[in-house]
Design an enzyme around this catalytic site. Structure first.
Site, short mmCIF file in Angstrom:
data_model
loop_
_atom_site.label_atom_id
_atom_site.label_comp_id
_atom_site.label_asym_id
_atom_site.label_seq_id
_atom_site.Cartn_x
_atom_site.Cartn_y
_atom_site.Cartn_z
N ASN A 1 0.86 -1.19 0.00
CA ASN A 1 0.00 0.00 0.00
C ASN A 1 0.89 1.24 0.00
O ASN A 1 1.50 1.57 1.00
CB ASN A 1 -0.89 -0.02 1.26
CG ASN A 1 -1.71 1.25 1.41
OD1 ASN A 1 -1.78 2.07 0.50
ND2 ASN A 1 -2.31 1.41 2.58
N LYS B 1 0.05 4.29 -0.25
CA LYS B 1 -0.60 5.48 0.33
C LYS B 1 -0.40 6.68 -0.61
O LYS B 1 -0.40 6.49 -1.83
CB LYS B 1 -0.06 5.72 1.74
CG LYS B 1 -0.13 4.43 2.59
CD LYS B 1 0.09 4.64 4.04
CE LYS B 1 -0.02 3.29 4.75
NZ LYS B 1 0.07 3.39 6.19
N HIS C 1 -9.40 1.05 5.41
CA HIS C 1 -8.06 1.26 5.99
C HIS C 1 -8.19 2.24 7.16
O HIS C 1 -9.01 3.15 7.12
CB HIS C 1 -7.10 1.81 4.93
CG HIS C 1 -5.68 1.82 5.40
ND1 HIS C 1 -5.19 2.80 6.23
CD2 HIS C 1 -4.67 0.94 5.20
CE1 HIS C 1 -3.92 2.52 6.52
NE2 HIS C 1 -3.58 1.40 5.90
N GLU D 1 -6.60 4.71 8.02
CA GLU D 1 -6.46 6.14 7.69
C GLU D 1 -7.75 6.68 7.06
O GLU D 1 -8.06 7.86 7.21
CB GLU D 1 -5.23 6.33 6.77
CG GLU D 1 -3.95 6.15 7.58
CD GLU D 1 -2.78 5.52 6.84
OE1 GLU D 1 -2.77 5.53 5.60
OE2 GLU D 1 -1.86 5.01 7.54
N GLU E 1 -4.60 -4.69 10.98
CA GLU E 1 -3.57 -3.66 11.07
C GLU E 1 -3.78 -2.86 12.35
O GLU E 1 -4.59 -1.93 12.39
CB GLU E 1 -3.69 -2.70 9.88
CG GLU E 1 -3.43 -3.33 8.53
CD GLU E 1 -2.93 -2.30 7.51
OE1 GLU E 1 -1.85 -2.49 6.98
OE2 GLU E 1 -3.63 -1.29 7.28
N GLY F 1 3.34 2.58 10.62
CA GLY F 1 4.29 3.67 10.41
C GLY F 1 5.05 4.07 11.66
O GLY F 1 5.71 5.11 11.70
N SER G 1 4.18 -1.90 10.25
CA SER G 1 5.64 -1.96 10.39
C SER G 1 6.23 -3.33 10.05
O SER G 1 7.17 -3.79 10.71
CB SER G 1 6.06 -1.51 11.80
OG SER G 1 5.73 -0.15 12.00
P1 13P Z 1 3.54 0.52 7.56
O1 13P Z 1 4.04 -0.78 6.96
O2 13P Z 1 4.25 1.73 7.05
O3 13P Z 1 3.48 0.46 9.05
O4 13P Z 1 2.02 0.69 7.04
C1 13P Z 1 1.11 -0.33 7.20
C2 13P Z 1 -0.13 0.01 6.46
O5 13P Z 1 -0.88 0.88 6.88
C3 13P Z 1 -0.42 -0.73 5.22
O6 13P Z 1 -1.74 -0.52 4.81
#
Ligand code: 13P
Length: 247
Positions: free
Chosen positions: A9, A11, A92, A94, A164, A170, A209
């Site tokens: 992903n 983003k 997701h 976010e 997640e 992140g 992560s």
């Molecule tokens: P990270 O791997 O940067 O922690 O992000 C995970 C994520 O949100 C994938 O959708």
């Protein structure tokens, strides 16, 4: 046996040039022992799919709950299907956090994705606050439960789930393999209460992560069927190393 899926992903990162380079590097060293998909920002989907869609699967990071109409800024599942997308993320964290997406809305997006032949990846996960308050189980069961209730269990023959934990996204703070496994097992048993056979075939990815140095131990767990990768999916060597860990 569930085949592992490693999904990147991206983003809202990168440029058209960096996107093309990243996909070219993945395709040049294409892993065949697991399924692989990337989720670039919307504007890069069409050129990337035109060039590499025969080899690599692509997905979108979101879709509308509507079929078409006056919804400025939205993109429908049928448009995504039309561009050659195979997957779409739904819910997701976010999107839940910054766009106030509710469980009910996310369930509607799952329906639209399925209606138009896309494979939705339903994301669930608790916030840091919820985690620290010991509410992980409540939160993820509510998030998954809403989709089971709205869509029925049969859709999980096609829906993929991604756990997640928001506190791991992140942050460099990964859920331990044991902790992630326990949540995955719980989600699978929730599916199994409705249909054991479907639960056994549903893929449940872990995200938060995931890096080349922790992917193998996460993917070794029984109920972890691959990863949804953020930051590490933006660097081809890291993403490919994570794919290599997905046997
Ligand atoms: P990270 O791997 O940067 O922690 O992000 C995970 C994520 O949100 C994938 O959708």
């Amino acid at each position: 046996m569930r085949r592992k899926l490693v999904a990147g992903n991206w983003k809202m990162h990168g440029t058209r040039e960096s996107a093309e380079k990243l996909v070219a590097a993945i395709v040049a060293d294409f892993p065949t022992h697991c399924d692989v998909a990337v989720f670039p920002p919307f504007p890069y989907l069409v050129p990337l799919i035109e060039q590499h869609g025969a080899k690599l699967a692509f997905g979108a990071q979101d879709c509308s709950e509507h079929d078409d109409g006056a919804y400025t800024g939205d993109v429908s599942a049928s448009m995504l299907k039309d561009t050659g997308c195979r997957y779409v993320l739904a819910g997701h964290s976010e999107r839940r956090q910054y766009h106030h997406e509710t469980d009910a809305l996310i369930a509607c997006k799952v329906v639209k994705a399925l209606e138009h032949g896309l494979t939705p990846i339903l994301c669930v996960g608790e916030s840091l606050e919820e985690h620290d308050a010991g509410r992980t189980v409540d939160v993820v069961q509510r998030q998954l439960g809403k989709v089971i209730e709205h869509c029925g269990i049969a859709v999980f023959e096609r829906v993929i789930v991604a756990y997640e934990p928001v506190w791991a996204i992140g942050t460099g703070r990964t859920a331990s393999p044991e902790k992630a496994q326990s949540v995955h097992a719980l989600l699978r048993s929730q599916l199994a209460q409705a249909d054991a056979k479907i639960a056994n075939s549903t893929r449940i990815l872990y995200g938060g992560s995931v890096k080349p140095d922790n992917a193998a131990e996460l993917f070794a767990e029984n109920d972890i069927d691959g990863g949804l990768i953020g930051g590490a999916s933006l660097k081809a060597p890291d993403f490919l190393a994570i794919c290599a860990a997905a046997h």
